[in-house]
Design a protein around this motif. Structure first.
Motif: not given
Length: 447
Positions: A318-325, A344-346
């Motif tokens: 999921t996007a919750a695990h992103r670390t970069r922009g 599609e995830d905002p």
């Protein structure tokens, strides 16, 4: 990120850090507690018996930890992801296998030396005692489960059959608990050890019942999931739209998956992990599957209004695990479904590059939707069509770098066939993309 999204993402990431620290602390404390219990119980009457007692403690602890892994605790699942938990499930299973062989072997050897009889005679004699016999039966069932889980045997079994065989785990647990009740001398040293040990097992069994039975039953009773529409995406691919009540209260995120059952249209023990192929919108859920198994092949025959039973959501893709922009989304074959949902995830903000690997353009499922979403969010979409057998290797390091020159500065999400995922991960390592920026979903699901 929007003003609404930023605080939510930061809160989620903070909870993930807490979950990881808590998981490590829980494991370390229990390993230490086992050593304290062993020391408090004192040695057996000879060295083999003492070793057998220690191995028995670790075997029981490993079984309790395996129950917690099978329980799929949401806080741990979100922190580590189902793929990593499944890997731990396999490691723990192998540890249980060897401990289940070594523990009785040393105990029997200890009794044989003590009584001055042969190992075989001691085994036959002790097998006449019900608690010992229960332990032996449990060890035998563990052997069956492990043998049928090795890669060679696993390839010959359908997912449904493999999943059904793993239900033997619950029989093993029941036999193990009964064996401990009658034979666990190290657990009964004093009141403190008894409270700790049975408290641990109560927690493990309670987590299992809650996570695998009570919560799914309550959620399905609340949401009343049913088939809203069945849409053919290609000759062998179908999308199922799920409707229900209060879906906005279902804690599902783009990139996650459910275990889906369709009562009346498949055996009750058959459950398949299908990702959401669209970001949850609070009104419907959608899964898209290719007809490669008994369950997925029959999805196009589901009648409108058919009851659906879903267990989940699961996964840390999921996007919750992103670390970069900025982000790279890499999908192959039907593995593009969670990629399409993430696109599609905002909450997936910043610039996005999508790499979609297929044998031919005709095999590109949901391609029209991917193009529309890419246009809306000004993402770059590359359809990488061609056969590997003909020498087309788009995920070699040089090729990846040509497609995404700044890939080392992006988060990379990968989902697809095992060979594709392995190739991409290998190239990312060679390109020195930091591991914390790489997120892969292999669907090596624990039973």
């Amino acid at each position: 990120m929007t003003a609404v999204t930023q605080p939510r993402v930061l809160t989620v990431r903070r909870s993930l850090r807490v979950a990881r620290v808590g998981t490590v602390a829980f494991l370390v404390l229990n390993l230490a507690a086992v050593q304290v219990m062993f020391a408090a119980a004192g040695p057996a009457k000879n060295l083999p018996g003492t070793i057998g007692r220690l191995l028995g403690l670790y075997l029981a602890l490993a079984m309790a930890l395996q129950l917690l892994l099978v329980a799929r605790l949401p806080i741990v699942d979100r922190a580590y992801g189902m793929d990593r938990l499944t890997l731990w499930h396999r490691w723990t299973g192998m540890a249980i296998f060897w401990l289940a062989l070594a523990h009785p072997a040393f105990v029997l050897l200890g009794f044989a030396r003590l009584d001055g009889t042969s190992f075989l005679a001691t085994t036959v004699s002790l097998a006449k005692q019900p608690p010992v016999l229960l332990g032996m039966i449990g060890a035998g069932l563990i052997l069956v489960i492990v043998v049928l889980s090795v890669r060679v045997a696993r390839r010959r079994l359908s997912y449904e059959t493999w999943h059904a065989i793993h239900l033997l785990l619950y029989v093993v647990v029941a036999l193990g608990v009964l064996h401990q009740v009658y034979e666990g001398t190290a657990f009964r040293v004093n009141l403190l050890t008894q409270v700790y040990w049975w408290g641990l097992w109560a927690f493990a069994l309670g987590a299992l019942l809650t996570g695998r039975l009570i919560v799914p039953l309550l959620r399905n009773a609340r949401h009343q999931l049913r088939v809203g529409a069945v849409v053919s995406e290609s000759d062998d691919t179908v999308s199922v739209h799920i409707i229900g009540r209060d879906l906005d209260r279902l804690p599902a995120r783009a990139g996650q998956f459910f275990l889906w059952r369709f009562p009346g249209h498949q055996k009750w023990w058959r459950a398949n992990p299908f990702s959401l192929s669209a970001a949850p919108n609070g009104r419907t859920l959608r899964l898209t599957a290719k007809g490669v198994g008994a369950t997925s092949a029959g999805l196009r025959d589901l009648p409108i209004g058919a009851k659906v039973y879903a267990e989940g959501p699961y996964g840390a893709f999921t996007a919750a695990h992103r670390t970069r922009g900025a982000t790279v989304l890499i999908g192959g074959g039907i593995g593009v479904t969670p990629i399409r949902a993430l696109l599609e995830d905002p909450e997936l903000t910043g610039h996005v590059v999508v790499l979609y690997r297929v044998r031919s353009a005709q095999d590109a499922v949901l391609l029209g939707e991917l193009r529309n979403l890419a246009d809306v969010r000004r993402a770059r979409l590359h359809v990488l069509a061609g056969r590997s057998a003909a020498g087309y290797q788009p995920f070699e390091p040089e090729q990846l770098l040509a497609l995404v020159p700044d890939i080392t500065a992006r988060d990379v999400y990968v989902c697809g066939p095992d060979a594709l995922t392995t190739a991409v991960l290998d190239s990312l390592r060679r390109l020195r993309v930091p591991g914390r920026q790489v997120h892969a979903e292999r669907f090596r699901l624990a039973g």
